[in-house]
Design a protein around this motif. Structure first.
Motif, short mmCIF file in Angstrom:
data_model
loop_
_atom_site.label_atom_id
_atom_site.label_comp_id
_atom_site.label_asym_id
_atom_site.label_seq_id
_atom_site.Cartn_x
_atom_site.Cartn_y
_atom_site.Cartn_z
N UNK A 1 0.82 -1.21 0.00
CA UNK A 1 0.00 0.00 0.00
C UNK A 1 0.85 1.26 0.00
N UNK A 2 2.06 1.19 0.53
CA UNK A 2 2.93 2.37 0.57
C UNK A 2 3.36 2.81 -0.83
N UNK A 3 3.20 1.93 -1.83
CA UNK A 3 3.54 2.29 -3.20
C UNK A 3 2.46 3.14 -3.87
N UNK A 4 1.43 3.52 -3.10
CA UNK A 4 0.41 4.43 -3.61
C UNK A 4 0.84 5.90 -3.50
N UNK B 1 -5.45 7.29 -15.15
CA UNK B 1 -5.68 5.84 -15.21
C UNK B 1 -4.83 5.11 -14.18
N UNK B 2 -3.55 5.50 -14.06
CA UNK B 2 -2.67 4.87 -13.08
C UNK B 2 -3.16 5.07 -11.66
N UNK B 3 -3.70 6.26 -11.38
CA UNK B 3 -4.24 6.53 -10.04
C UNK B 3 -5.44 5.64 -9.75
N UNK B 4 -6.34 5.52 -10.71
CA UNK B 4 -7.53 4.68 -10.51
C UNK B 4 -7.16 3.20 -10.39
N UNK B 5 -6.22 2.73 -11.21
CA UNK B 5 -5.77 1.33 -11.13
C UNK B 5 -5.12 1.06 -9.78
N UNK B 6 -4.26 1.99 -9.32
CA UNK B 6 -3.60 1.81 -8.03
C UNK B 6 -4.59 1.78 -6.87
N UNK C 1 -1.27 -10.50 -3.44
CA UNK C 1 -0.47 -10.52 -4.67
C UNK C 1 -1.17 -9.76 -5.79
N UNK C 2 -2.47 -10.04 -6.00
CA UNK C 2 -3.20 -9.37 -7.06
C UNK C 2 -3.29 -7.86 -6.81
N UNK C 3 -3.57 -7.49 -5.56
CA UNK C 3 -3.63 -6.07 -5.23
C UNK C 3 -2.29 -5.38 -5.44
N UNK C 4 -1.21 -6.05 -5.03
CA UNK C 4 0.13 -5.47 -5.21
C UNK C 4 0.47 -5.30 -6.69
N UNK C 5 0.07 -6.27 -7.52
CA UNK C 5 0.33 -6.18 -8.96
C UNK C 5 -0.39 -4.97 -9.55
N UNK C 6 -1.66 -4.75 -9.15
CA UNK C 6 -2.40 -3.59 -9.65
C UNK C 6 -1.78 -2.28 -9.17
N UNK D 1 -7.70 0.95 -7.12
CA UNK D 1 -8.44 -0.31 -7.25
C UNK D 1 -7.66 -1.47 -6.65
N UNK D 2 -6.35 -1.49 -6.89
CA UNK D 2 -5.51 -2.53 -6.29
C UNK D 2 -5.51 -2.44 -4.77
N UNK D 3 -5.52 -1.22 -4.24
CA UNK D 3 -5.56 -1.05 -2.78
C UNK D 3 -6.86 -1.58 -2.20
N UNK D 4 -7.97 -1.32 -2.89
CA UNK D 4 -9.26 -1.81 -2.41
C UNK D 4 -9.31 -3.35 -2.47
#
Length: 368
Positions: free
Chosen positions: A109-112, A141-146, A317-322, A148-151
Motif C-alpha cells: 500500500x505504501x507504493x500508492x 488511469x494509473x491513479x484509478x488502477x492503483x 499478490x493481485x492487489x500489489x500487482x495492480x 483499485x488494487x488497494x481496495x
C-alpha cells in the motif's frame, strides 16, 4: 564502452537495490519489535531520536559552510515536514503494521505515494487534469488502477500461497515459532482499518513532498533539511508518546530487539539509506528512483514469509500487482509530461517571436 563505464552506469541501480533492501529489512525489524510488545508511538519516537542524533552531526560537518540562514518561513516549513512526513506518516505506518499483522500489506500500500501525490496536487490546484494529453490520461488511469488494487488488497484475502511458507520454518521464525502460534490472527475489522491507515499515510507523505519541494527551493541543503525534519519529528513523536505512556517500562531499552530495531531504523534506514537515495536523485532524477519502489514489495514478501512465517494470500499478490501497474502508469505519465513540456517550449518561443515581429512590422507601417 569499457568495463569501467559499465560499472559506473551500474552504480545507481546497485545503490537503489541496496536502499530498497535496507527499507525492507526495516519493516521486518519494526514487526519484530511490535511482536515483542513495544508500543507503536515509543518505537517511532526512538527511531527518530536515533536518526536525529546521527544526521545532525553529519549535516553540520558536510554543509556548515554553505548553509543559508534560517528564516521563520523555512523553520515553519520544516516543522510541517516533520509533522506530516515523519510524525503522522511513521505513526500511521507502524500502527498499520500492528493492526494488519502484515508487513507485506503495508509495504504494498505504501507504493500508492505517487497516486496520492497526484491527488493532493489536483486538490491543492498545483496541477490540473490534462485529459486531452496522453500524460494526463496515463496519470489518471494509473491513479484509478492503483486505488483499485488497494481496495482489492484491503477487502479480498483469497487462498493462501504456501510455496514461500514452506521456507519459513528456519532461522528467526523457528526461534519465534511459539510466539507466532500464540498470537491470534488479526480480526477482519483490524485488517481493514490498518489498510486504510496505510493508505492515509501515503497522503500524509504526499503532503510532506509538496511542502518539502517548496522548502528545498529556498533552503537547498539536503542533509540539513533531513536532520532538522528528523529533529522536529523526534520532538513531536516523543511528546505524543509521553502523553500516552509516562511509565518507564514502555521506554526501557536493553540489549534486545527493541534497541536493535530502534537503532537500525534511526541509523541505518534514516542515516545511511538517505545519502544513497540523495546521490541517486542527483545522478538519475526522481523518476529513476521511484522505478525501484516495487522491489521492496518483493523483498518484504520473501523476508516476511521466511523470517516472520507470515501468510501470503492471493488477494495481496493481485492487489500489489495492480498497485505496481498503476505506479508505472503514473511514472510514465510524468515522464511523458516532461517530454511534452520540452516540446512545447520551442513552439511558445516561436509564437512569441512571431508576435514581436508582427509588432515591429505594424510599427514600421505606421511610421510609413
Amino acid at each position: 564502452m569499457g568495463i569501467a563505464g559499465v560499472l559506473e552506469d551500474a552504480r545507481p541501480a546497485a545503490a537503489m537495490v541496496v536502499v530498497e533492501f535496507i527499507f525492507s529489512a526495516l519493516q521486518i525489524f519494526i514487526k519484530l519489535a511490535l511482536d515483542d510488545g513495544m508500543d507503536v508511538r515509543v518505537l517511532v519516537a526512538y527511531r527518530l531520536m536515533f536518526g536525529a542524533a546521527f544526521l545532525c552531526p553529519v549535516a553540520f560537518l558536510i554543509e556548515r559552510k554553505k548553509r543559508p540562514p534560517l528564516t521563520v518561513k523555512v523553520v515553519t516549513g520544516l516543522f510541517l515536514c516533520g509533522l506530516f512526513g515523519i510524525t503522522i506518516n511513521q505513526n500511521l505506518i507502524v500502527l498499520a503494521i500492528k493492526l494488519t499483522n502484515s508487513t507485506t500489506i503495508v509495504t504494498a500500500l505504501s507504493n500508492l505515494t505517487p497516486q496520492s501525490t497526484f491527488i493532493v496536487a489536483i486538490l491543492s490546484r498545483m496541477e490540473t487534469l490534462k485529459l486531452k494529453k496522453p500524460s494526463g490520461r496515463a496519470k489518471l488511469t494509473g491513479t484509478l488502477v492503483g486505488l483499485g488494487g488497494a481496495m482489492l488488497l484491503t477487502f479480498y484475502k483469497g487462498p493462501e500461497m504456501k510455496f514461500l511458507r514452506n521456507l519459513g520454518h528456519t532461522g528467526l521464525s523457528h526461534a519465534q515459532g511459539s510466539h507466532q502460534q500464540l498470537r491470534p490472527p488479526p480480526a477482519e475489522g483490524s485488517r481493514i482499518l490498518g489498510s486504510f491507515l496505510a493508505i492515509t499515510s501515503c497522503f500524509s507523505y504526499a503532503i510532506w513532498l509538496t511542502i518539502q519541494a517548496k522548502v528545498g527551493q529556498v533552503y537547498p541543503c539536503h542533509y540539513s533539511i533531513a536532520a532538522m525534519v528528523c529533529l522536529f519529528g523526534a520532538v513531536q513523536s516523543t511528546l505524543l508518546a509521553l502523553c500516552l505512556h509516562r511509565d518507564t517500562d514502555h521506554w526501557r531499552l536493553g540489549l534486545n530487539i527493541r534497541l536493535y530495531s530502534s537503532a537500525y531504523a534511526g541509523i541505518v534506514a534514516s542515516g545511511s539509506a538517505f545519502p544513497l537515495m540523495s546521490w541517486c536523485l542527483r545522478k538519475k532524477g526522481p523518476l529513476y528512483v521511484a522505478m525501484f519502489g516495487p522491489l521492496i514489495i518483493v523483498f518484504v514478501a520473501v523476508m516476511s514469509s521466511i523470517v516472520l512465517d507470515e501468510n501470503l494470500h492471493i488477494g495481496i499478490v493481485l492487489g500489489a500487482v495492480l498497485i505496481v501497474a498503476g505506479l508505472y502508469m503514473v511514472l510514465w505519465g510524468k515522464a511523458r509530461e516532461e517530454d511534452e513540456q520540452e516540446a512545447d517550449e520551442p513552439k511558445a518561443k516561436a509564437v512569441g517571436q512571431d508576435e514581436e515581429l508582427g509588432k515591429e512590422t505594424t510599427a514600421v507601417n505606421g511610421e510609413s
